[in-house]
Scaffold this motif. Structure first.
Motif, PDB file in Angstrom:
ATOM      1  N   PHE A 149       4.876  20.978 -13.981  1.00  0.00           N
ATOM      2  CA  PHE A 149       3.462  20.736 -13.565  1.00  0.00           C
ATOM      3  C   PHE A 149       2.754  20.645 -14.687  1.00  0.00           C
ATOM      4  O   PHE A 149       1.726  19.749 -14.677  1.00  0.00           O
ATOM      5  N   ASP A 150       3.000  21.291 -15.681  1.00  0.00           N
ATOM      6  CA  ASP A 150       2.184  21.357 -17.053  1.00  0.00           C
ATOM      7  C   ASP A 150       2.938  21.351 -18.353  1.00  0.00           C
ATOM      8  O   ASP A 150       3.198  22.610 -18.751  1.00  0.00           O
ATOM      9  N   THR A 151       3.322  20.499 -18.716  1.00  0.00           N
ATOM     10  CA  THR A 151       4.356  20.440 -19.885  1.00  0.00           C
ATOM     11  C   THR A 151       3.845  21.090 -20.998  1.00  0.00           C
ATOM     12  O   THR A 151       4.526  21.922 -21.884  1.00  0.00           O
ATOM     13  N   ALA A 152       2.566  20.994 -21.374  1.00  0.00           N
ATOM     14  CA  ALA A 152       1.809  21.660 -22.504  1.00  0.00           C
ATOM     15  C   ALA A 152       1.902  23.058 -22.284  1.00  0.00           C
ATOM     16  O   ALA A 152       2.086  23.874 -23.385  1.00  0.00           O
ATOM     17  N   ALA A 153       1.712  23.732 -20.946  1.00  0.00           N
ATOM     18  CA  ALA A 153       1.792  24.944 -20.995  1.00  0.00           C
ATOM     19  C   ALA A 153       3.199  25.551 -21.150  1.00  0.00           C
ATOM     20  O   ALA A 153       3.686  26.551 -21.749  1.00  0.00           O
ATOM     21  N   VAL A 154       4.221  24.567 -20.794  1.00  0.00           N
ATOM     22  CA  VAL A 154       5.807  25.227 -20.914  1.00  0.00           C
ATOM     23  C   VAL A 154       5.892  25.529 -22.516  1.00  0.00           C
ATOM     24  O   VAL A 154       6.331  26.246 -22.831  1.00  0.00           O
ATOM     25  N   ILE A 155       5.354  24.357 -23.200  1.00  0.00           N
ATOM     26  CA  ILE A 155       5.711  24.260 -24.699  1.00  0.00           C
ATOM     27  C   ILE A 155       5.053  25.500 -25.364  1.00  0.00           C
ATOM     28  O   ILE A 155       5.479  25.987 -26.117  1.00  0.00           O
TER      29      ILE A 155
END
Length: 169
Positions: A149-155
């Motif tokens: 959903f939010d790759t930046a949040a995963v990273i």
């Protein structure tokens, strides 16, 4: 969603039976992922896990993720599993490994709605929806694509968690 099995013009591959068989394969994959931390019968579980994939599989993850990129070739499944485990190692309790999958199928595609979870050493909880699309060929996965959903949040979560681990070492 699967069309009704007796709908006019529905090809044999699109009938509910084919979709159910494809879902069963992907369901077994998710069960294997959820139990990956259990060392009991690892070799047998790994062999069954690899058997779910076609030898020509391509696995796609967002390039910005630590386990991101395209994985193909004889060792695609192993390289992807190793990269995923390296990124999430120590961040997933048994409860965090529960992906809460929901399976949908249409023809040779299975779509899975699931949750990516983790907990850092300082107690930060990560819980985000994700979607995977699996293309099937002869009852095996030939193409796998994961969408967070939010790759930046995963990273961000993985970076913060890895800093905590580094600081503790």
């Amino acid at each position: 969603m699967s069309p009704e099995p007796d709908s006019p013009g529905v090809a044999d591959g699109m009938r509910r039976g084919g979709c159910a068989a494809n879902i069963a394969v992907v369901r077994r994959l998710f069960e294997a992922i959820e139990t990956r931390g259990d060392p009991k019968d690892f070799a047998a579980r790994w062999a069954a896990y690899v058997e779910m994939y076609d030898p020509d599989v391509v696995i796609h993850e967002a390039f910005g993720l630590p386990c991101g990129g395209d994985y193909s070739g004889d060792d695609a499944v192993a390289r992807h599993a190793q990269a995923f485990n390296a990124a999430w190692q120590g961040l997933q309790s048994i409860n965090d490994r529960s992906l809460e999958p929901r399976f949908l199928a249409d023809g040779d595609h299975v779509i899975v709605l699931w949750r990516q979870k983790g907990t850092s050493a300082d107690g930060e909880v990560f819980d985000m929806p994700a979607v995977s699309v699996y293309q099937m060929k002869d009852g095996r996965i030939i193409d796998a694509r994961m969408f967070h959903f939010d790759t930046a949040a995963v990273i961000g979560f993985l970076k913060r968690a890895s800093r905590l681990v580094s600081a503790e070492s």
